[in-house]
Design a protein around this motif. Structure first.
Motif, PDB file in Angstrom:
ATOM      1  N   ALA A 199      13.880  -4.908  -1.562  1.00  4.18           N
ATOM      2  CA  ALA A 199      12.837  -3.956  -1.947  1.00  4.18           C
ATOM      3  C   ALA A 199      13.007  -2.611  -1.253  1.00  4.18           C
ATOM      4  CB  ALA A 199      11.456  -4.535  -1.631  1.00  4.18           C
ATOM      5  N   GLY A 200      13.656  -2.623  -0.101  1.00  5.95           N
ATOM      6  CA  GLY A 200      13.863  -1.382   0.641  1.00  5.95           C
ATOM      7  C   GLY A 200      12.679  -0.965   1.480  1.00  5.95           C
ATOM      8  N   ILE A 201      11.695  -1.838   1.621  1.00  5.11           N
ATOM      9  CA  ILE A 201      10.523  -1.569   2.449  1.00  5.11           C
ATOM     10  C   ILE A 201      10.135  -2.857   3.172  1.00  5.11           C
ATOM     11  CG2 ILE A 201       9.559   0.359   1.125  1.00  5.11           C
ATOM     12  CD1 ILE A 201       7.692  -1.627  -0.237  1.00  5.11           C
ATOM     13  N   ALA A 202       9.428  -2.712   4.269  1.00  7.93           N
ATOM     14  CA  ALA A 202       8.986  -3.867   5.043  1.00  7.93           C
ATOM     15  C   ALA A 202       7.522  -4.182   4.734  1.00  7.93           C
ATOM     16  CB  ALA A 202       9.163  -3.595   6.538  1.00  7.93           C
ATOM     17  N   ILE A 203       7.182  -5.438   4.877  1.00  6.82           N
ATOM     18  CA  ILE A 203       5.785  -5.858   4.746  1.00  6.82           C
ATOM     19  C   ILE A 203       5.120  -5.749   6.108  1.00  6.82           C
ATOM     20  CG2 ILE A 203       4.248  -7.793   4.242  1.00  6.82           C
ATOM     21  CD1 ILE A 203       6.340  -8.834   2.283  1.00  6.82           C
ATOM     22  N   SER A 204       3.981  -5.039   6.160  1.00  4.89           N
ATOM     23  CA  SER A 204       3.266  -4.886   7.421  1.00  4.89           C
ATOM     24  C   SER A 204       1.775  -4.775   7.152  1.00  4.89           C
ATOM     25  CB  SER A 204       3.741  -3.628   8.163  1.00  4.89           C
ATOM     26  OG  SER A 204       3.298  -2.454   7.487  1.00  4.89           O
ATOM     27  N   ALA A 205       0.982  -5.074   8.158  1.00  6.20           N
ATOM     28  CA  ALA A 205      -0.468  -4.979   8.020  1.00  6.20           C
ATOM     29  C   ALA A 205      -0.917  -3.541   7.806  1.00  6.20           C
ATOM     30  CB  ALA A 205      -1.145  -5.569   9.261  1.00  6.20           C
ATOM     31  N   THR A 206      -0.139  -2.602   8.277  1.00  3.84           N
ATOM     32  CA  THR A 206      -0.502  -1.181   8.151  1.00  3.84           C
ATOM     33  C   THR A 206      -0.222  -0.653   6.751  1.00  3.84           C
ATOM     34  OG1 THR A 206      -0.006  -0.807  10.489  1.00  3.84           O
ATOM     35  CG2 THR A 206      -0.102   1.133   9.057  1.00  3.84           C
ATOM     36  N   ASP A 207       0.917  -1.033   6.187  1.00  4.05           N
ATOM     37  CA  ASP A 207       1.369  -0.408   4.950  1.00  4.05           C
ATOM     38  C   ASP A 207       1.184  -1.245   3.691  1.00  4.05           C
ATOM     39  OD1 ASP A 207       2.187   1.966   6.080  1.00  4.05           O
ATOM     40  OD2 ASP A 207       4.214   1.246   6.498  1.00  4.05           O
ATOM     41  N   SER A 208       0.864  -2.538   3.801  1.00  4.64           N
ATOM     42  CA  SER A 208       0.998  -3.433   2.650  1.00  4.64           C
ATOM     43  C   SER A 208      -0.307  -4.086   2.214  1.00  4.64           C
ATOM     44  CB  SER A 208       2.005  -4.551   2.978  1.00  4.64           C
ATOM     45  OG  SER A 208       3.209  -4.035   3.481  1.00  4.64           O
ATOM     46  N   GLN A 209      -0.459  -4.189   0.888  1.00  2.00           N
ATOM     47  CA  GLN A 209      -1.395  -5.105   0.259  1.00  2.00           C
ATOM     48  C   GLN A 209      -0.555  -6.108  -0.512  1.00  2.00           C
ATOM     49  OE1 GLN A 209      -4.737  -5.607   0.267  1.00  2.00           O
ATOM     50  NE2 GLN A 209      -4.937  -4.050   1.875  1.00  2.00           N
TER      51      GLN A 209
END
Length: 248
Positions: A199-209
């Motif tokens: 996906a080219g992005i990380a899953i994080s509590a700050t950036d992700s739903q």
């Protein structure tokens, strides 16, 4: 409340996987919600829930189903042809919708959709509306199945990914290997990091739903991985990052 709908079209994706378009007025609904279909079988009404695949504003609903050999309703639905009648519950209901996600600082920049099998339905409806594209910088759909021919609407999603740089489509199959597709269960792909890498992005509590819809095993195991990453369940009284709907 029930209305009589009429099948106006069908698509067969594989021997058992099929879609039905049904002319019926279910009233206003939100993308991601579901209705129930019912038929009178052996002197009793048999009903099951199915997500509405098409976005609001149409004079029909579309559903995706699989004919389970020992199922009570799906084999009968699989026999329906244009012109046949089927009962449809109104109004639509369900909470796997974008209006259940936090807004503002709690929303994050990225929307992840994790689905298995026919549970891709709610996400197809959501992606056909303007709202996710307006609210999120990037949208990732991970769509899991056993084999490639069980990935309904795959060509549509691949075209969408080609036309929208904002969208990343990651099909994942487990019983065969195909170019351009992941070979893993969704929870395993989250654990190994291959899904985030692709996906080219990380899953994080700050950036992700993260919205999950599918079989209970996928949801359970994926939540374990997501919780380890610091995400928590999204509740109205306590907004978080994980929103789920089990498909049985």
């Amino acid at each position: 409340m029930w209305q009589v709908g009429k099948v106006i079209d069908r698509t067969d994706w594989s021997e058992r996987l099929f879609s039905l378009k049904i002319a019926v007025d279910v009233g206003p609904y939100l993308a991601g919600q579901f209705i129930k279909l019912a038929m009178q079988l052996q002197d009793k009404r048999v009903a099951r829930a199915y997500s509405i695949i098409n976005p609001p504003g149409s004079n029909y609903i579309e559903v995706l189903a699989v004919a389970v050999p020992d199922g009570q309703l799906s084999p009968a639905l699989h026999l329906l042809q244009p012109g046949d009648a089927v009962d449809v519950s109104v109004p639509a209901s369900g909470f796997l919708t974008l209006n259940e996600l936090p807004r503002g600082e709690l929303q994050g920049r990225h929307l992840w959709m994790l689905a298995t099998g026919t549970a891709v339905g709610p996400f197809l409806a959501i992606l056909d509306t303007a709202e996710p594209w307006q609210r999120f910088e990037k949208i990732v759909l991970v769509y899991g199945a056993r084999q490639a021919d069980e990935l309904a609407y795959c060509a549509k999603l691949q075209t969408m990914a080609h036309e929208r740089s904002q969208f990343c489509f990651l099909p994942a199959i487990t019983r065969e290997i195909r170019p351009g597709m992941l070979h893993c269960r969704i929870p395993d792909g989250l654990t190994s990091g291959v899904i985030e890498q692709q996906a080219g992005i990380a899953i994080s509590a700050t950036d992700s739903q993260v919205m999950l819809c599918g079989n209970p095993g996928m949801i359970r195991d994926s939540i374990t991985v997501l919780t380890d990453k610091g995400l928590r369940k999204n509740l109205r009284r306590a907004p978080g990052q994980i929103t789920t709907e089990k498909y049985w």
